[in-house]
Motif scaffolding. Structure first.
Motif, PDB file in Angstrom:
ATOM      1  N   LEU A  80       5.729  16.793  -7.952  1.00 33.80           N
ATOM      2  CA  LEU A  80       5.562  16.799  -6.502  1.00 33.80           C
ATOM      3  C   LEU A  80       4.122  17.128  -6.150  1.00 33.80           C
ATOM      4  CD1 LEU A  80       8.488  18.689  -4.710  1.00 33.80           C
ATOM      5  CD2 LEU A  80       7.600  16.437  -4.133  1.00 33.80           C
ATOM      6  N   SER A  81       3.617  16.526  -5.077  1.00 37.59           N
ATOM      7  CA  SER A  81       2.312  16.888  -4.536  1.00 37.59           C
ATOM      8  C   SER A  81       2.491  17.470  -3.145  1.00 37.59           C
ATOM      9  CB  SER A  81       1.406  15.662  -4.466  1.00 37.59           C
ATOM     10  OG  SER A  81       1.159  15.132  -5.747  1.00 37.59           O
TER      11      SER A  81
ATOM     12  N   LEU B 179       8.144  13.581   1.186  1.00 37.02           N
ATOM     13  CA  LEU B 179       7.842  14.003  -0.183  1.00 37.02           C
ATOM     14  C   LEU B 179       7.019  12.913  -0.848  1.00 37.02           C
ATOM     15  CD1 LEU B 179      11.331  15.299  -1.401  1.00 37.02           C
ATOM     16  CD2 LEU B 179       9.476  16.654  -0.428  1.00 37.02           C
ATOM     17  N   HIS B 180       6.115  13.313  -1.726  1.00 40.79           N
ATOM     18  CA  HIS B 180       5.378  12.329  -2.510  1.00 40.79           C
ATOM     19  C   HIS B 180       4.914  12.989  -3.802  1.00 40.79           C
ATOM     20  CE1 HIS B 180       1.588  14.239  -1.272  1.00 40.79           C
ATOM     21  NE2 HIS B 180       2.035  14.179  -0.023  1.00 40.79           N
ATOM     22  N   GLY B 181       4.650  12.167  -4.785  1.00 37.78           N
ATOM     23  CA  GLY B 181       4.229  12.709  -6.063  1.00 37.78           C
ATOM     24  C   GLY B 181       4.016  11.624  -7.095  1.00 37.78           C
ATOM     25  N   SER B 182       4.089  11.999  -8.378  1.00 38.02           N
ATOM     26  CA  SER B 182       3.869  11.083  -9.489  1.00 38.02           C
ATOM     27  C   SER B 182       5.063  11.115 -10.434  1.00 38.02           C
ATOM     28  CB  SER B 182       2.598  11.464 -10.253  1.00 38.02           C
ATOM     29  OG  SER B 182       1.461  11.348  -9.425  1.00 38.02           O
TER      30      SER B 182
ATOM     31  N   GLU C 286      11.786  10.694   1.754  1.00 41.82           N
ATOM     32  CA  GLU C 286      11.930  11.569   2.913  1.00 41.82           C
ATOM     33  C   GLU C 286      13.225  12.347   2.816  1.00 41.82           C
ATOM     34  OE1 GLU C 286      11.694   9.126   6.374  1.00 41.82           O
ATOM     35  OE2 GLU C 286       9.503   9.290   6.492  1.00 41.82           O
ATOM     36  N   LEU C 287      13.123  13.664   2.919  1.00 38.63           N
ATOM     37  CA  LEU C 287      14.322  14.482   3.028  1.00 38.63           C
ATOM     38  C   LEU C 287      14.825  14.425   4.463  1.00 38.63           C
ATOM     39  CD1 LEU C 287      13.346  17.746   1.085  1.00 38.63           C
ATOM     40  CD2 LEU C 287      14.795  15.867   0.291  1.00 38.63           C
TER      41      LEU C 287
ATOM     42  N   SER D 263      15.461  19.225  -7.238  1.00 41.11           N
ATOM     43  CA  SER D 263      15.270  18.603  -8.549  1.00 41.11           C
ATOM     44  C   SER D 263      14.814  17.158  -8.367  1.00 41.11           C
ATOM     45  CB  SER D 263      16.559  18.649  -9.375  1.00 41.11           C
ATOM     46  OG  SER D 263      17.567  17.864  -8.776  1.00 41.11           O
ATOM     47  N   ILE D 264      13.901  16.742  -9.233  1.00 40.86           N
ATOM     48  CA  ILE D 264      13.356  15.382  -9.207  1.00 40.86           C
ATOM     49  C   ILE D 264      13.452  14.835 -10.629  1.00 40.86           C
ATOM     50  CG2 ILE D 264      11.352  13.963  -8.665  1.00 40.86           C
ATOM     51  CD1 ILE D 264      10.404  16.270  -6.863  1.00 40.86           C
ATOM     52  N   ARG D 265      14.146  13.691 -10.781  1.00 40.80           N
ATOM     53  CA  ARG D 265      14.404  13.143 -12.105  1.00 40.80           C
ATOM     54  C   ARG D 265      13.906  11.700 -12.177  1.00 40.80           C
ATOM     55  NH1 ARG D 265      19.282  13.480 -11.760  1.00 40.80           N
ATOM     56  NH2 ARG D 265      19.985  11.314 -11.586  1.00 40.80           N
ATOM     57  N   ASP D 266      13.249  11.377 -13.298  1.00 44.53           N
ATOM     58  CA  ASP D 266      12.890   9.982 -13.579  1.00 44.53           C
ATOM     59  C   ASP D 266      13.233   9.691 -15.033  1.00 44.53           C
ATOM     60  OD1 ASP D 266      10.904  11.134 -15.128  1.00 44.53           O
ATOM     61  OD2 ASP D 266       9.235  10.130 -14.115  1.00 44.53           O
ATOM     62  N   SER D 267      12.771   8.575 -15.554  1.00 42.91           N
ATOM     63  CA  SER D 267      13.128   8.185 -16.918  1.00 42.91           C
ATOM     64  C   SER D 267      12.537   9.111 -17.972  1.00 42.91           C
ATOM     65  CB  SER D 267      12.644   6.753 -17.181  1.00 42.91           C
ATOM     66  OG  SER D 267      11.237   6.653 -17.003  1.00 42.91           O
ATOM     67  N   SER D 268      11.548   9.917 -17.594  1.00 43.02           N
ATOM     68  CA  SER D 268      10.896  10.789 -18.574  1.00 43.02           C
ATOM     69  C   SER D 268      11.430  12.206 -18.575  1.00 43.02           C
ATOM     70  CB  SER D 268       9.382  10.824 -18.309  1.00 43.02           C
ATOM     71  OG  SER D 268       9.120  11.425 -17.056  1.00 43.02           O
TER      72      SER D 268
END
Length: 648
Positions: free
Chosen positions: A31-32, A49-52, A81-82, A94-99
């Motif tokens: 998150l940024s 919300l934004h991030g990498s 956006e929440l 919690s933020i989930r991606d493939s990694s």
């Protein structure tokens, strides 16, 4: 030193931080921005919300039973956006991606309040009244604190400065936090019963222009020269500094009759040997320097060989308190406004010569200790050959008896700059919804109060564009400080107070915390921040409708002439007159600007002023002056706001 902060850090455009859109992908999503561990997000508002994340991967977000999904682009950047949420928490995000999965803990939903301004906003809890008790009682899990580190930038940044984190309220975290911000926030949290997050973005000594964007200053008007200089500085620092030096020299020649001192030898009439130990010039054994505020010239001559003179170098001068302008052999090197930044100026080889070389420095200080602070062992010329020439001894000085205001300031500076603090400290917060803001500033603008209303109006417009159209703002009207007004007449402090009052009067979402009685005429940093916070909280409560009262200060709106008197109707009755049988501190002024004291009477809601003999009044003022004595209070012991009204 001027009224500035104790810590000054400068991050210029050349050291800009890369925005989040250009960050590389991480091993797990990131998150940024201000949403992080222990954050407070604004209740009942959509939260961006934004991030990498891993490039092209799906990003899943969960908080408080809400699930979202988005996808990172090929650079790894993602946005979401929440939905608006009711007050509550603490929650886990919690933020989930493939990694992998990233988790952010202890997040609350409530009200976010921005606290901004200069030294009286920065003023820490440990210096306020009864600090031990305030600090010991600071244990509130529903009150969170963030301090934005003091950095600047020539261009707007998207990333918060390093070190900007949310912290729980504890005795340790509260001690150095803004007293006005904390005390106001604690009162609001108790009154509203919802979590509160406080963001302190303040910098002692900062002028309002430093908190506005370039677009804001363009809209206000009158700042094209400064904006042009900033643009040049972003492209070519040396060219911008030389152009500033030329501007400074033109101003000096027009303002002073002693000519171009910087081209001289630093010797002759008026020049005296400086003490060996570099220190506050008020400690010199010189009657002319006792209590001196204003300007002093310093000079130092040294000799270079032909070989040495062919080398460029860097001139290190240590610390000055407060602002220096520096030349060598009549060639301008640079200028800095700070008492905590060591001066080091690049010296081109063309500026040096074989034989005698002379350094001339003009130093200006308008508050407290001032002068060339050194220390002497750091004052030197470092040549590109690697040779260092010590220059800490045998300086001379010359007192300038008159300090003329209006000299140019380089706009890329921090507290005396334009846009630079906004760019690094508040621009990165843009898009983060907030519920309120407190502004306590103006001391550094009392020499140009005529501009202040337009600037403050635009600052509030900027905040509403960045943080929400319904942002409630409380402006702390400047307290009393400085000279007691023994004559009716002008006051720069009153000009700013009136500008603050008029901004609140014209804006239903902006309130005025009147604090004229909270000041100390000998201390520009009065310690009674509890009273300031009490007034701030009361105004917020009026703005949100939870209490009745006057959000924009108690004052009449019309002054009407009736033969030999002027009458004004107050918006309510029940006033107290303190220490007399009638209100004092009224004055009337004519078209020439000449003012006289005027006798006044209070009857219920009506104030009647007797017009002084031979006066044709066009304006009536109350409680006017740097540190006026005013005795008209409401039934709740809130002073009537200092005001100025045109006479109908």
């Amino acid at each position: 030193m001027t009224v500035r902060s104790r810590i000054i850090g400068v991050l210029l455009g050349s050291a800009a931080i890369l925005p989040w859109l250009h960050q590389p992908a991480f091993s797990e999503p990131v998150l940024s921005g201000p949403v992080m561990n222990s954050a407070v997000v604004q209740r009942e508002r959509v939260i961006p919300l934004h991030g990498s994340a891993a490039a092209g991967s799906q990003v899943s977000i969960e908080i408080a039973g809400v699930s979202l999904s988005t996808r990172a682009d090929q650079s790894g950047a993602w946005q979401a956006e929440l939905p608006a949420m009711a007050p509550g928490g603490p929650y886990k995000l919690s933020i989930r991606d493939s990694s992998g999965t990233s988790t952010y803990e202890n997040i609350l939903v409530g009200d976010v309040i921005l606290c901004s301004g200069q030294s009286n906003m920065e003023f820490p809890v440990y210096r306020t009244l009864n600090p031990d008790r305030v600090i010991a009682e600071a244990n509130n899990p529903n009150l969170r604190l963030m301090t934005i580190p003091q950095v600047t930038s020539i261009t707007p940044l998207e990333m918060l400065p390093e070190g900007a984190i949310w912290e729980n309220t504890t005795p340790k975290t509260v001690r150095d936090f803004s007293a006005v911000c904390y005390l106001s926030g604690a009162d609001l949290q108790e009154h509203r019963g919802v979590p509160v997050g406080l963001i302190d973005a303040s910098w002692g000594g900062s002028q309002i222009e430093s908190w506005l964007s370039a677009a804001d200053l363009e809209k206000v008007g009158g700042f094209s020269a400064q904006l042009h200089q900033l643009s040049l500085y972003a492209r070519d620092k040396h060219a911008a500094m030389m152009a500033y030096g030329e501007e400074w020299e033109r101003w000096w020649r027009a303002a002073y009759e002693d000519g171009a001192t910087w081209t001289g030898s630093g010797e002759g009439a008026g020049w005296k040997p400086a003490p060996a130990e570099m220190a506050d010039w008020q400690t010199y054994e010189d009657r002319d320097m006792k209590g001196h505020l204003g300007r002093v010239w310093f000079s130092k001559s040294f000799t270079l060989s032909k070989t040495q003179a062919r080398k460029a170098g860097a001139l290190s001068l240590g610390l000055f308190d407060d602002t220096d302008a520096t030349w060598i052999n009549g060639r301008f090197l640079g200028s800095t406004s700070s008492w905590t930044d060591n001066r080091t100026y690049e010296v081109p080889a063309s500026f040096l010569k074989a034989g005698k070389n002379t350094i001339i420095v003009n130093v200006r200080n308008t508050y407290g200790p001032g002068g060339m602070m050194g220390p002497a062992d750091v004052v030197s010329l470092q040549l590109d050959s690697g040779e260092t020439l010590p220059l800490g001894a045998d300086w001379s000085y010359k007192v300038i008896s008159e300090d003329k205001a209006g000299g140019p300031q380089p706009p890329w500076e921090s507290v005396s700059g334009h846009t630079t603090i906004h760019n690094a400290m508040t621009a990165p917060l843009a898009g983060y919804p907030m519920g309120g803001a407190i502004w306590y500033q103006g001391e550094s603008d009392t020499d140009r109060g005529g501009q202040y209303q337009a600037l403050l109006t635009q600052l509030i417009a900027r905040w509403r564009q960045d943080f929400g159209a319904e942002l409630a703002v409380v402006v702390v009207q400047l307290p009393g400080y400085g000279a007691l007004p023994d004559k009716a007449g002008p006051s720069g402090w009153s000009d700013v107070r009136e500008a603050e009052r008029r901004v609140a009067l014209k804006d239903s979402l902006t309130g005025l915390a009147v604090t004229i009685d909270a000041g100390d005429r000998t201390d520009i940093h009065p310690p009674n921040k509890q009273l300031v916070a009490e007034r701030v909280t009361e105004v917020f409560n009026v703005l949100d409708g939870s209490e009745n009262g006057f959000a924009d200060g108690i004052a009449p709106s019309i002054a009407t002439r009736r033969q030999g008197t002027i009458t004004m109707e107050m918006p309510t009755d029940g006033f107290k007159i303190i220490g007399s049988d009638r209100p004092i501190a009224f004055q009337t002024c004519d078209t020439s600007g000449s003012c006289e004291w005027a006798e006044a009477k209070l009857n219920g809601k009506t104030i009647t002023i007797t017009i002084p003999a031979n006066m044709e009044p066009v304006e009536v003022r109350y409680c006017w002056g740097d540190a006026p004595l005013c005795n008209l209070f409401s039934a709740k012991d809130v002073p009537v706001a200092p005001f100025s009204l045109a006479v109908d």
